[in-house]
Enzyme design. Structure first.
Site, PDB file in Angstrom:
ATOM      1  N   GLU A  16       0.866  -1.171   0.000  1.00 52.86           N
ATOM      2  CA  GLU A  16       0.000   0.000   0.000  1.00 52.86           C
ATOM      3  C   GLU A  16       0.905   1.224   0.000  1.00 52.86           C
ATOM      4  OE1 GLU A  16      -3.677   0.713   0.388  1.00 52.86           O
ATOM      5  OE2 GLU A  16      -3.484  -1.140  -0.762  1.00 52.86           O
TER       6      GLU A  16
ATOM      7  N   ASP B  52      -5.120  10.635   8.945  1.00 54.84           N
ATOM      8  CA  ASP B  52      -3.851  10.081   9.403  1.00 54.84           C
ATOM      9  C   ASP B  52      -3.364  10.739  10.682  1.00 54.84           C
ATOM     10  OD1 ASP B  52      -3.167   8.130   7.337  1.00 54.84           O
ATOM     11  OD2 ASP B  52      -3.200   9.858   6.002  1.00 54.84           O
TER      12      ASP B  52
END
Length: 265
Positions: A45, A56
């Site tokens: 990924e 995030d």
């Protein structure tokens, strides 16, 4: 190799590391990814760095900043994928924010992704209800369109996500942002069972998976794959002044995670 082929090869649970393209710079990033593959990653990924990564936590935010400060652009990110394809055929998924797709245009972004060798795309902030352009482009260029399944996703919405997704379900193990956590919640193990019962797509679990025992618990609960990002990115951050040590520590961590997952490589 597509995701279906990858899952069919893996014995046990797939191990999928996440890193940010160009962190801390292009050349080191290529070597990090080569190390991940050499250590046994079943798929990759790759995050495209973004200036406002709302999903995030601190580790990935700092990785994004390092990559952007090194001069990485979206074009550079696609060039990085092309370089990855010189040494591996494992599936490569992108984790991006939709603004990057929107600025280029969905058709052009997915065309570039396909040419570079991308297998699947997850836009972290794109709900399926608003994903028409992305879904059409994904189908046109043969890319799997992946969506997030959260702990709050009810069965009706899960059914709708299952109808438009391909590749796998990205199951968020906890509410909140990415980042290493000390334990796996019992609710995550229950969610794996619920999502697997809702359709035929494999289930990959991310957000907060940071230790081999987490991987083993998730594999035992039926996860088809685990995605580990912040724990690896923390090793990059810790060793910015010593690339050889960085690569060695990353290799050792991935081997431990891979062993916990079980697997064919």
């Amino acid at each position: 190799m597509n995701y279906a082929e990858m899952f069919s090869r893996v014995e046990g649970c797939a191990f999928v590391p996440f890193v940010v393209a160009g962190d801390p710079d292009m050349e080191t990033s290529v070597e990090i990814i080569r190390t991940l593959v050499d250590a046994g990653a079943d798929a990759l990924e790759i995050g495209f760095p973004f200036s406002d990564p709302i999903a995030d936590g601190t580790s990935v935010q700092e990785a994004d900043l390092r990559a952007l400060n090194s001069g990485m652009t979206t074009d550079d990110c696609f060039r990085l994928i092309e370089r990855i394809r010189e040494f591996t055929s494992v599936p490569v998924g992108l984790l991006v924010y939709y603004n990057l797709i929107y600025r280029m245009g969905a058709d052009e972004f997915y065309r570039r992704a396909a040419e570079a060798g991308v297998t699947g795309i997850l836009a972290a902030d794109l709900p399926p209800e608003e994903a028409g352009d992305a879904l059409r482009a994904a189908e046109r260029y043969g890319i799997d369109q992946i969506f997030i399944v959260a702990p709050t996703t009810d069965n009706q919405r899960l059914k709708m996500i299952s109808e438009v997704s391909s590749g796998f379900h990205y199951l968020v193990s906890v509410m909140g942002v990415t980042g290493a956590r000390s334990r796996v919640e019992e609710s995550t193990l229950e969610l794996i069972e619920r999502v697997k019962g809702a359709g035929s797509l494999p289930v990959m679990v991310g957000f907060g998976v940071s230790q081999p025992e987490h991987v083993r618990m998730l594999a035992d609960a039926g996860a088809d794959g685990v995605i580990v990002g912040s724990a690896i990115i923390d090793l990059i951050s810790k060793n910015l002044d010593d690339r050889e040590r960085m690569l060695q520590e990353i290799y050792e961590m991935v081997r431990k995670m891979k062993t916990a997952a079980g697997g064919s490589r």
